[in-house]
Scaffold this active site. Sequence first.
Site, PDB file in Angstrom:
ATOM      1  N   SER A 115       0.869  -1.175   0.000  1.00  7.31           N
ATOM      2  CA  SER A 115       0.000   0.000   0.000  1.00  7.31           C
ATOM      3  C   SER A 115       0.906   1.225   0.000  1.00  7.31           C
ATOM      4  O   SER A 115       2.102   1.122   0.322  1.00  7.31           O
ATOM      5  CB  SER A 115      -0.851   0.001   1.278  1.00  7.31           C
ATOM      6  N   TYR A 117      -1.731  -0.329  10.350  1.00  8.10           N
ATOM      7  CA  TYR A 117      -1.801  -0.625   8.919  1.00  8.10           C
ATOM      8  C   TYR A 117      -0.496  -0.242   8.234  1.00  8.10           C
ATOM      9  O   TYR A 117       0.106  -1.034   7.502  1.00  8.10           O
ATOM     10  CB  TYR A 117      -2.989   0.131   8.305  1.00  8.10           C
ATOM     11  N   LYS A 132       2.242  -2.726   6.466  1.00 14.19           N
ATOM     12  CA  LYS A 132       2.542  -2.654   5.031  1.00 14.19           C
ATOM     13  C   LYS A 132       4.020  -2.341   4.788  1.00 14.19           C
ATOM     14  O   LYS A 132       4.601  -2.803   3.801  1.00 14.19           O
ATOM     15  CB  LYS A 132       1.631  -1.638   4.340  1.00 14.19           C
TER      16      LYS A 132
HETATM   17  N1  LIG Z   1      -8.559  -0.436  -1.635  1.00 16.06           N
HETATM   18  C1  LIG Z   1      -7.465   0.328  -1.593  1.00 16.06           C
HETATM   19  O1  LIG Z   1      -7.534   1.528  -1.880  1.00 16.06           O
HETATM   20  C2  LIG Z   1      -6.158  -0.271  -1.211  1.00 16.06           C
HETATM   21  C3  LIG Z   1      -5.034   0.562  -1.264  1.00 16.06           C
HETATM   22  C4  LIG Z   1      -3.800   0.032  -0.907  1.00 16.06           C
HETATM   23  C5  LIG Z   1      -3.705  -1.309  -0.555  1.00 16.06           C
HETATM   24  N2  LIG Z   1      -4.818  -2.090  -0.504  1.00 16.06           N
HETATM   25  C6  LIG Z   1      -4.639  -3.500  -0.125  1.00 16.06           C
HETATM   26  O2  LIG Z   1      -5.302  -4.339  -1.052  1.00 16.06           O
HETATM   27  C7  LIG Z   1      -5.621  -5.586  -0.426  1.00 16.06           C
HETATM   28  C8  LIG Z   1      -7.058  -5.928  -0.707  1.00 16.06           C
HETATM   29  O3  LIG Z   1      -7.879  -4.965  -0.041  1.00 16.06           O
HETATM   30  P1  LIG Z   1      -9.255  -4.444  -0.643  1.00 16.06           P
HETATM   31  O4  LIG Z   1      -9.118  -3.000  -0.848  1.00 16.06           O
HETATM   32  O5  LIG Z   1      -9.724  -5.303  -1.751  1.00 16.06           O
HETATM   33  O6  LIG Z   1     -10.189  -4.620   0.647  1.00 16.06           O
HETATM   34  P2  LIG Z   1     -11.453  -5.554   0.863  1.00 16.06           P
HETATM   35  O7  LIG Z   1     -11.813  -5.396   2.291  1.00 16.06           O
HETATM   36  O8  LIG Z   1     -12.478  -5.263  -0.178  1.00 16.06           O
HETATM   37  O9  LIG Z   1     -10.873  -7.011   0.596  1.00 16.06           O
HETATM   38  C9  LIG Z   1     -10.046  -7.681   1.500  1.00 16.06           C
HETATM   39  C10 LIG Z   1     -10.461  -9.139   1.506  1.00 16.06           C
HETATM   40  O10 LIG Z   1      -9.586  -9.848   2.386  1.00 16.06           O
HETATM   41  C11 LIG Z   1     -10.367 -10.753   3.117  1.00 16.06           C
HETATM   42  N3  LIG Z   1      -9.708 -11.096   4.369  1.00 16.06           N
HETATM   43  C12 LIG Z   1      -9.539 -10.308   5.476  1.00 16.06           C
HETATM   44  N4  LIG Z   1      -8.911 -10.991   6.419  1.00 16.06           N
HETATM   45  C13 LIG Z   1      -8.653 -12.223   5.915  1.00 16.06           C
HETATM   46  C14 LIG Z   1      -8.026 -13.381   6.420  1.00 16.06           C
HETATM   47  N5  LIG Z   1      -7.547 -13.419   7.677  1.00 16.06           N
HETATM   48  N6  LIG Z   1      -7.923 -14.473   5.615  1.00 16.06           N
HETATM   49  C15 LIG Z   1      -8.424 -14.439   4.357  1.00 16.06           C
HETATM   50  N7  LIG Z   1      -9.042 -13.382   3.832  1.00 16.06           N
HETATM   51  C16 LIG Z   1      -9.157 -12.287   4.605  1.00 16.06           C
HETATM   52  C17 LIG Z   1     -11.693 -10.048   3.365  1.00 16.06           C
HETATM   53  O11 LIG Z   1     -12.738 -10.965   3.663  1.00 16.06           O
HETATM   54  C18 LIG Z   1     -11.890  -9.340   2.023  1.00 16.06           C
HETATM   55  O12 LIG Z   1     -12.627 -10.142   1.133  1.00 16.06           O
HETATM   56  C19 LIG Z   1      -5.304  -5.388   1.055  1.00 16.06           C
HETATM   57  O13 LIG Z   1      -4.055  -5.997   1.347  1.00 16.06           O
HETATM   58  C20 LIG Z   1      -5.233  -3.896   1.213  1.00 16.06           C
HETATM   59  O14 LIG Z   1      -4.432  -3.512   2.295  1.00 16.06           O
HETATM   60  C21 LIG Z   1      -6.040  -1.604  -0.828  1.00 16.06           C
END
Ligand SMILES: NC(=O)c1ccc[n+]([C@@H]2O[C@H](COP(=O)([O-])OP(=O)(O)OC[C@H]3O[C@@H](n4cnc5c(N)ncnc54)[C@H](O)[C@@H]3O)[C@@H](O)[C@H]2O)c1
Length: 277
Positions: free
Chosen positions: A143, A156, A160
């Site tokens: 991230s 967080y 990361k």
């Molecule tokens: N959305 C953004 O803007 C953004 C930006 C930077 C990084 N990220 C990263 O992208 C990745 C995906 O996030 P997202 O935005 O799709 O969020 P999201 O909440 O939509 O998806 C995350 C998924 O991970 C699953 N999850 C959580 N804990 C878990 C576990 N212990 N075991 C298995 N699955 C688990 C959740 O059920 C969910 O389906 C994350 O690592 C997040 O930190 C997202």
Amino acid sequence: MTTNIRFQGGTAVITGAAGGVGGGLARQAAALGMNLVLADLDVDRLAAIAGTLETEVITVPTDVADPAALEHLADQAWRRFGRVDLLFNNAGVLRAGLSWEISPEHFQRCFSVNVMGVHHGLRAFVPRLLKDGTPAHIVNTASLGGFLSSPMLAPYNASKAAVVSLSESLYGELKMLGAPIGVSVLDPGPVRSGIFDAPFGDGGGNPAVRSFVDFIQGHVNGAGGITPDQSAAHLFAGIQAGLFWILPFPENLDHAFRQRVEGILARRPPDVYVPEP
Ligand SMILES: NC(=O)c1ccc[n+]([C@@H]2O[C@H](COP(=O)([O-])OP(=O)(O)OC[C@H]3O[C@@H](n4cnc5c(N)ncnc54)[C@H](O)[C@@H]3O)[C@@H](O)[C@H]2O)c1
């Protein structure tokens, strides 16, 4: 540099596949003709996403915080498809709060999922990939928070930053072994997803933290955000180009990161960084 991993007919394993970013990755991998192994805690949403994909797909209920669950995931992937070409260590959670108020449980959860989830994935998959000896690629989802430490998101950001560091170590180790396994570290960008849905766990959150989170969430869900499918297109372009750093939004990172590094080298205290992720 380009990658030589197999997309058409290859196999992609995606953790956090029921979420926003993971769902985009699954659709993009399916569009490239990959077989899919989708893992998540949320079994219902996992099944719903799998049902929309026109490819061979299995779903494996998985808690990435549990090392045995990752071993089971790898077993299922090899049993069904006989090989793995792409591993996305993508599952992640976000917790917000003032550093001294956030509960140990919430801080721990960020590390159990975001950091140890990646490590468990490496322990379960890398030995099998090395044994197969076929080209493969591992993508760890970091991230902006892995590079820039905003207030209010300490667990967080710290988790990361650990993912970035772990990924660099992994890259070096695989290079030193001469293994045909590539590594990328990813910032998916400001993706509209569920990541901000429960940032305070069960608590209501300090008002200052709440308004900070509302600001970021409003930005991502408004004009500043992109769809999971847009994010996934950037990611696969990065993998195909053989990039380690898949950071497709330099406008959000480069200036602030340069200032941070220059500030450290000049021994200046940090600028207070407020992300427009
Ligand atoms: N959305 C953004 O803007 C953004 C930006 C930077 C990084 N990220 C990263 O992208 C990745 C995906 O996030 P997202 O935005 O799709 O969020 P999201 O909440 O939509 O998806 C995350 C998924 O991970 C699953 N999850 C959580 N804990 C878990 C576990 N212990 N075991 C298995 N699955 C688990 C959740 O059920 C969910 O389906 C994350 O690592 C997040 O930190 C997202």
